[in-house]
Design an enzyme around this catalytic site. Sequence first.
Site, PDB file in Angstrom:
ATOM      1  N   THR A   1      -8.786   2.205 -19.152  1.00  0.00           N
ATOM      2  CA  THR A   1      -8.384   1.300 -18.077  1.00  0.00           C
ATOM      3  C   THR A   1      -9.564   1.129 -17.117  1.00  0.00           C
ATOM      4  O   THR A   1     -10.591   1.805 -17.238  1.00  0.00           O
ATOM      5  CB  THR A   1      -7.192   1.868 -17.279  1.00  0.00           C
ATOM      6  OG1 THR A   1      -7.607   3.063 -16.590  1.00  0.00           O
ATOM      7  CG2 THR A   1      -6.022   2.205 -18.191  1.00  0.00           C
TER       8      THR A   1
ATOM      9  N   ASP B   1       0.880  -1.162   0.000  1.00  0.00           N
ATOM     10  CA  ASP B   1       0.000   0.000   0.000  1.00  0.00           C
ATOM     11  C   ASP B   1       0.919   1.213   0.000  1.00  0.00           C
ATOM     12  O   ASP B   1       1.641   1.465   0.972  1.00  0.00           O
ATOM     13  CB  ASP B   1      -0.885   0.001   1.245  1.00  0.00           C
ATOM     14  CG  ASP B   1      -1.818   1.209   1.310  1.00  0.00           C
ATOM     15  OD1 ASP B   1      -1.630   2.162   0.531  1.00  0.00           O
ATOM     16  OD2 ASP B   1      -2.733   1.205   2.156  1.00  0.00           O
ATOM     17  N   VAL B   2       0.917   1.981  -1.081  1.00  0.00           N
ATOM     18  CA  VAL B   2       1.899   3.058  -1.222  1.00  0.00           C
ATOM     19  C   VAL B   2       1.693   4.188  -0.219  1.00  0.00           C
ATOM     20  O   VAL B   2       2.563   5.059  -0.074  1.00  0.00           O
ATOM     21  CB  VAL B   2       1.896   3.639  -2.651  1.00  0.00           C
ATOM     22  CG1 VAL B   2       2.388   2.598  -3.655  1.00  0.00           C
ATOM     23  CG2 VAL B   2       0.534   4.186  -3.031  1.00  0.00           C
TER      24      VAL B   2
ATOM     25  N   LYS C   1      -3.074  15.247  -8.387  1.00  0.00           N
ATOM     26  CA  LYS C   1      -2.222  15.140  -9.570  1.00  0.00           C
ATOM     27  C   LYS C   1      -1.405  16.401  -9.798  1.00  0.00           C
ATOM     28  O   LYS C   1      -0.242  16.338 -10.229  1.00  0.00           O
ATOM     29  CB  LYS C   1      -3.083  14.812 -10.793  1.00  0.00           C
ATOM     30  CG  LYS C   1      -3.721  13.429 -10.742  1.00  0.00           C
ATOM     31  CD  LYS C   1      -2.674  12.321 -10.681  1.00  0.00           C
ATOM     32  CE  LYS C   1      -3.281  10.938 -10.789  1.00  0.00           C
ATOM     33  NZ  LYS C   1      -2.291   9.853 -10.819  1.00  0.00           N
TER      34      LYS C   1
ATOM     35  N   TYR D   1      -8.970  14.538  -6.794  1.00  0.00           N
ATOM     36  CA  TYR D   1      -8.118  13.915  -7.800  1.00  0.00           C
ATOM     37  C   TYR D   1      -7.276  14.970  -8.509  1.00  0.00           C
ATOM     38  O   TYR D   1      -6.060  14.803  -8.695  1.00  0.00           O
ATOM     39  CB  TYR D   1      -8.979  13.143  -8.799  1.00  0.00           C
ATOM     40  CG  TYR D   1      -8.207  12.392  -9.844  1.00  0.00           C
ATOM     41  CD1 TYR D   1      -7.571  11.193  -9.536  1.00  0.00           C
ATOM     42  CD2 TYR D   1      -8.118  12.862 -11.158  1.00  0.00           C
ATOM     43  CE1 TYR D   1      -6.856  10.491 -10.492  1.00  0.00           C
ATOM     44  CE2 TYR D   1      -7.415  12.172 -12.122  1.00  0.00           C
ATOM     45  CZ  TYR D   1      -6.783  10.980 -11.790  1.00  0.00           C
ATOM     46  OH  TYR D   1      -6.072  10.293 -12.745  1.00  0.00           O
TER      47      TYR D   1
END
Length: 278
Positions: free
Chosen positions: A193, A66-67, A162, A158
């Site tokens: 994706t 889990d980053v 980013k 989000y």
Amino acid sequence: MSTLAGQAALVTGGGSGIGLQCARYLVRDGATVTIAGRTESRLREAADLLREESSGEGSVHWVACDVADEEQVRAAVDAATAPLGSLHLAVAAAGRGGLGPLLVTPLEEWDGILATNTTGTFLTFKHAGAAISASGGGAMVAISSIAGVATHRFMGPYCVSKAAIDMLVRVAADELGVAGVRVNSVQPGLVDTDLVSLVMADEQIRGDYLDQMPVRRTGTVDDVAALVRFLLGPESSWITGATINVDGGHHLRRGPNYEPVTRALFGDDAVEGRVPRS
């Protein structure tokens, strides 16, 4: 000898989508690749697939991670370093999305998206960067998004996550160049994706995306992975601190219109900013 033979790479988010394709490009070029992600079954399947495609000069490994957890990232970097005793390349591709008006976004949603996307990239750069520096230098690439430069209404966390990645890339490149570590990011547009399954299923939103692209087509994981491979390789040895769009030119126009689906999910008041304080 393949171009990346004798080099070890870590790819977070490597079990599927863009991350998996980046790993595939590295394996094909002879690198020893470790893919990391949260789902062990997906990682095993992906690693088996990559081994079948290996040139034979490198090898493929996987590690659950889990980053957003520093100790797990540290362990993943150790695992990626172990096969060759050194680490040379890293791709920070782990990420998650979310949809909803800012005024009704729960704090846990905000925290979760930034933890995976921004903190996860930071931790990857922190630990992989140290290992790559100790190996004499190399390169790292983060997967950012067009949402980091063009507003996407109702995707606030989000977008912020980013945009932060791209600044992190510039700072890391500025700091780590002296150690021979190059750091860059790519900003994909709409790529088919699992992360964008909602978009791909809604013809109105997908059509609006396409209307904003001078090169009017949906992107592929190959479009992104080819650029990442270039930025990791010797061909880009004088490129660092760069953020490169791979989006069919979408960044030249406006962000997509998520309003129809957001209205359906959250109601008119939330979309139009008429939300009482709680």
